[in-house]
Design a protein around this motif. Structure first.
Motif, mmCIF file in Angstrom:
data_model
loop_
_atom_site.group_PDB
_atom_site.id
_atom_site.type_symbol
_atom_site.label_atom_id
_atom_site.label_comp_id
_atom_site.label_asym_id
_atom_site.label_seq_id
_atom_site.Cartn_x
_atom_site.Cartn_y
_atom_site.Cartn_z
ATOM 1 N N ARG A 92 -4.137 3.271 6.015
ATOM 2 C CA ARG A 92 -2.995 4.327 7.233
ATOM 3 C C ARG A 92 -2.453 2.986 7.690
ATOM 4 N N ILE A 93 -1.581 2.545 8.507
ATOM 5 C CA ILE A 93 -1.078 1.809 8.540
ATOM 6 C C ILE A 93 -0.600 2.054 9.666
ATOM 7 N N TYR A 150 0.396 -1.819 0.310
ATOM 8 C CA TYR A 150 -0.158 0.111 -0.287
ATOM 9 C C TYR A 150 0.414 1.027 -0.527
ATOM 10 N N LYS A 151 2.131 1.350 -0.301
ATOM 11 C CA LYS A 151 3.128 1.977 -0.022
ATOM 12 C C LYS A 151 2.473 3.748 -1.721
ATOM 13 N N GLY A 152 2.457 4.304 -0.633
ATOM 14 C CA GLY A 152 2.001 5.527 -1.686
ATOM 15 C C GLY A 152 0.396 5.923 -1.696
ATOM 16 N N ASP A 153 0.061 4.933 -1.077
ATOM 17 C CA ASP A 153 -1.459 5.225 -1.085
ATOM 18 C C ASP A 153 -2.598 6.033 -0.286
ATOM 19 N N THR A 193 -10.734 6.997 5.091
ATOM 20 C CA THR A 193 -9.163 5.959 4.966
ATOM 21 C C THR A 193 -9.964 4.551 5.139
ATOM 22 N N TRP A 194 -8.856 4.131 5.057
ATOM 23 C CA TRP A 194 -8.735 2.201 5.501
ATOM 24 C C TRP A 194 -7.280 2.771 5.556
ATOM 25 N N THR A 195 -7.814 1.531 7.777
ATOM 26 C CA THR A 195 -6.582 1.475 9.272
ATOM 27 C C THR A 195 -6.609 0.340 9.143
ATOM 28 N N VAL A 196 -5.539 -0.291 8.947
ATOM 29 C CA VAL A 196 -4.979 -1.754 8.818
ATOM 30 C C VAL A 196 -3.664 -1.448 10.190
ATOM 31 N N GLY A 197 -4.280 -2.850 11.284
ATOM 32 C CA GLY A 197 -3.348 -2.646 12.370
ATOM 33 C C GLY A 197 -3.849 -4.105 13.169
ATOM 34 N N GLY A 198 -2.642 -3.585 14.298
ATOM 35 C CA GLY A 198 -2.559 -5.270 15.959
ATOM 36 C C GLY A 198 -2.320 -6.166 14.682
ATOM 37 N N PHE A 199 -0.959 -6.474 14.196
ATOM 38 C CA PHE A 199 -0.876 -7.831 13.566
ATOM 39 C C PHE A 199 -0.348 -7.801 14.416
#
Length: 197
Positions: A130-131, A123-126, A146-152
């Motif tokens: 949000r990571i 998702y680089k540049g998108d 935005t679309w947010t992703v986390g909690g890996f």
């Protein structure tokens, strides 16, 4: 979006499983008439019927299973077996916002740091992705474009990863996505007219 960065790391024959919690606006509306006789709509699942809890529905064969499997299969190398995805949705008592948790069996051992690196590369540049480190919560996604992703998190044996992603279904899941698609179709910059946070 939760699965794509790991498409080449999914254990063959395994079933990535997504549990999705959607605000009641995501369940749709039903036509009705207001007290003055005018046509209007009402939530298909009124929040009062949830009594503060959640209501799972379409426990198997949800259309998003087929959609996700179809589009993810396009990312696989030719000749690869089609990818199946399990999707278990539930309606929640908030208005807008979808929080999805995916569990993905892996072909080999990975670390959470390696998984994050795959997401950063994909998702680089998108500008609308949000990571984050922590598990996204409703305030992180509600009212956002935005679309947010986390909690890996990776299982202690390193062979299964769990990730959480979320978006506002009325913005990034609908209106914002529509503007992005129109911009691209009409030759404008993808982000024209979209507040980039």
């Amino acid at each position: 979006m939760l699965i794509a960065p790991l498409i080449n790391h999914i254990r063959p024959g395994a079933l990535p499983t997504v549990f999705g919690l959607s605000g009641y606006s995501g369940a749709g509306t039903i036509p009705m008439t207001d007290p003055d006789g005018r046509p209007t709509t009402a939530p298909k699942v009124p929040p009062a019927t949830l009594m503060g809890g959640v209501k799972p529905y379409s426990l198997t064969d949800h259309i998003h299973e087929r959609e996700a499997g179809f589009h993810l299969a396009e990312l696989l190398s030719s000749g690869a077996a089609p990818l199946k995805v399990a999707f278990v949705p539930a309606v929640a008592p908030w208005f807008s916002g979808i929080i999805a948790t995916v569990s993905i069996p892996l072909t080999g051992k990975m670390t959470a740091r390696e998984v994050v690196a795959l997401f950063e590369e994909k998702y680089k540049g998108d500008k609308l992705v949000r990571i984050v480190k922590d598990v996204p919560q409703l305030p992180d996604i509600e009212g956002k474009h935005t679309w947010t992703v986390g909690g890996f998190q990776v299982h202690s044996e390193g062979d299964r990863v769990v990730i959480v992603g979320g978006l506002d279904n009325l913005l990034k899941g609908a209106a914002t996505q529509c503007i992005q698609n129109l911009n691209l179709a009409l030759g404008y910059d993808e982000y024209t007219g979209i507040p980039v946070e």
